[in-house]
Scaffold this active site. Structure first.
Site, mmCIF file in Angstrom:
data_model
loop_
_atom_site.group_PDB
_atom_site.id
_atom_site.type_symbol
_atom_site.label_atom_id
_atom_site.label_comp_id
_atom_site.label_asym_id
_atom_site.label_seq_id
_atom_site.Cartn_x
_atom_site.Cartn_y
_atom_site.Cartn_z
ATOM 1 C CD GLU A 100 8.257 23.598 -8.706
ATOM 2 O OE1 GLU A 100 8.859 22.583 -9.219
ATOM 3 O OE2 GLU A 100 7.146 23.432 -8.238
ATOM 4 C CB CYS A 113 13.839 21.904 -17.075
ATOM 5 S SG CYS A 113 12.036 21.262 -17.191
ATOM 6 C CB CYS A 120 -0.370 22.455 -16.538
ATOM 7 S SG CYS A 120 -0.668 21.711 -18.105
ATOM 8 C CB CYS A 124 -1.467 14.766 -17.391
ATOM 9 S SG CYS A 124 -1.626 15.252 -18.889
ATOM 10 C CB CYS A 127 1.388 15.658 -14.576
ATOM 11 S SG CYS A 127 2.389 17.293 -14.915
ATOM 12 C CB CYS A 354 7.915 20.559 -13.103
ATOM 13 S SG CYS A 354 9.644 21.453 -13.687
#
Length: 363
Positions: A100, A113, A120, A124, A127, A354
Site C-alpha cells: 500500500e 507514504c 514486516c 509490533c 501494527c 498501513c
C-alpha cells in the site's frame, strides 16, 4: 490456482544507477545516449509509455522500452478520504504480493507514504503490517514506481485540488525500511538525484523511519544523504518497549536514542521521535516525563516528538488514548522543553493504518 511466484522482481530502469543505464541500453543493441532520453521520460515526464517517447526511433522502441520498463505495480483498489485529498492505493506486484501507499495533500504540500517491504518482520503487536509477518523485500524500482505514479497523478490533476507536485516522502508504509537497507538507500538516491537522473527532490523532505536498528542508523548517517530520521519509539522504558517493539530486546531504548543522537551529530538533521499513543498502555504522564528526561539528557535542539493517536486495526485490543490524556502527555513533554506536535492522522475512515487493506485482501 497456481501458487504466487516469489523471488526477485524483473529488473527495471529505476533499479539502475545513472552509470549503469548506458551499458544496459547498449546491451540491448541501442546507442548508449538513449539512456539519458529514457531517464528524461521516466523521471521528468513521469512516463514509461513508449507511445509518449517520440524522440526515440520508432523501430525497436517498443522492444527497448518493454525490456527496461516491465510493469511492476498494478492498482487493484483505491480509497479516498478528506474530500479526495487523501488517497490510499493497494498495489498488486508482479508476484501477486500486495502493498500500500498513501498520498496526502495539504495546503502548500503533498506527502506520499511509501512501503519498503511486503509485510514486516518486526512483529509490533499494535501494527496491522506487523501482524502479517514479512513476505519479502521490495526492489528499488518497486519503491520508485510508487513515487512516480503518485507524482504523475498530482501533476496531471488527478488528485483533488488540481495539478500539483509531490513535495515530501515518508518511509512509513509497510515494512521496516532499514531492514531493506541497500534498496531503500538506492531508492532515496533516485528521489534526490537532479533531473534527469532522478526526481530532484530535497533530501530534507525525505523521512526514513525505523524501529531502532542501531547499526543501520549509524550506517545511514555515513551515506551523505541528509534525510530526516524518524525513530519509532512508542515507550521510554525497556520493559514496555520490549512488549510493544520486540526488537528492543536486541537494542534498548537508550541504545536507540544514542544512535539517533549520533545521526543528528553526523547530519545536522533534527530527529523525529514517533510515539503511538495507546490507551492505558504507554500514555501515562510519568512516561512522558521519563521520555522528556531521556531526550533532554542528550542535549537540546536535536529532536522533535510526534505523538500519534493510534489508528486501531479491526478486532484489536489496542485503541487510541483519550483526548485529555493525549493533551497531558504533550504538555509534560513541552514542559521539558521538547518540541512536540501531535501527528495529523489522515484516512482513519479508509483503513488508514498501513497494512489494513492488504490484510483485508488476503483474508
Amino acid at each position: 490456482m497456481a501458487a504466487p511466484r516469489r523471488g526477485k522482481p524483473p529488473q527495471h530502469f529505476a533499479d539502475l544507477a545513472p552509470d549503469q543505464r548506458g551499458p544496459a541500453v547498449a546491451a540491448l543493441g541501442e546507442k548508449a545516449f538513449r539512456a539519458k532520453q529514457l531517464a528524461t521520460h521516466y523521471y521528468t515526464h513521469l512516463t514509461s509509455d513508449p507511445a509518449e517517447m517520440t524522440d526515440l526511433p520508432q523501430a525497436g522502441r517498443e522492444e527497448l522500452v518493454g525490456s527496461l520498463f516491465p510493469p511492476l505495480l498494478r492498482s487493484i483498489r483505491t480509497l479516498e478520504a478528506d474530500g479526495g485529498t487523501t488517497v490510499k492505493t493497494l498495489w498488486r506486484l508482479y508476484d501477486d504480493v500486495k502493498v500500500e501507499s498513501v498520498l496526502m495533500r495539504y495546503p502548500g504540500r503533498s506527502t506520499l507514504c511509501v512501503s519498503s517491504q511486503a509485510g514486516c518482520g518486526m512483529a509490533c503487536p499494535f501494527c496491522a503490517t506487523g501482524q502479517q509477518g514479512l513476505t519479502r523485500n521490495l526492489s528499488t524500482a518497486e519503491i520508485v514506481e510508487q513515487v512516480r505514479l503518485a507524482t504523475r497523478a498530482l501533476a496531471r490533476g488527478e488528485i483533488a485540488g488540481g495539478p500539483g507536485r509531490l513535495t515530501n516522502l515518508v518511509f512509513m508504509g509497510m515494512g521496516e525500511p532499514l531492514a531493506n537497507y541497500r534498496v531503500v538507500v538506492d531508492a532515496v538516491r533516485r528521489f534526490v538525484a537532479p533531473a534527469p537522473d532522478g526526481f530532484g527532490m530535497s533530501a530534507r523532505n525525505v523521512t526514513v523511519s525505523t524501529v531502532g536498528l542501531v547499526p543501520a542508523i549509524d550506517k545511514l548517517a555515513k551515506e551523505g544523504i541528509p534525510v530526516t530520521l524518524a525513530l519509532s519509539l512508542h515507550a521510554p522504558d525497556d520493559d514496555l518497549r520490549s512488549e510493544l517493539v520486540p526488537i528492543n530486546t536486541r537494542w534498548t531504548v537508550d541504545e536507540a536514542l544514542d544512535a539517533a543522537r549520533r545521526y543528528f551529530e553526523a547530519t545536522g538533521r533534527r530527529v523525529s521521535i514517533e510515539y503511538a499513543l495507546i490507551k492505558d498502555m504507554n500514555d501515562h504522564a510519568w512516561r512522558a516525563d521519563l521520555l522528556g528526561e531521556k531526550l533532554t539528557a542528550r542535549g537540546k535542539g536535536w529532536v522533535h516528538v510526534n505523538p500519534i493517536p493510534l489508528n486501531p486495526t479491526p478486532g484489536s485490543i489496542w485503541t487510541a488514548s483519550e483526548r485529555h490524556v493525549e493533551a497531558e502527555f504533550v504538555a509534560r513533554l513541552r514542559a521539558h522543553g521538547i518540541p512536540t506536535t501531535v501527528r495529523d492522522t489522515r484516512g482513519s475512515d479508509i483503513d488508514g493504518a498501513c497494512g489494513q487493506l492488504a490484510a483485508e485482501e488476503a483474508s
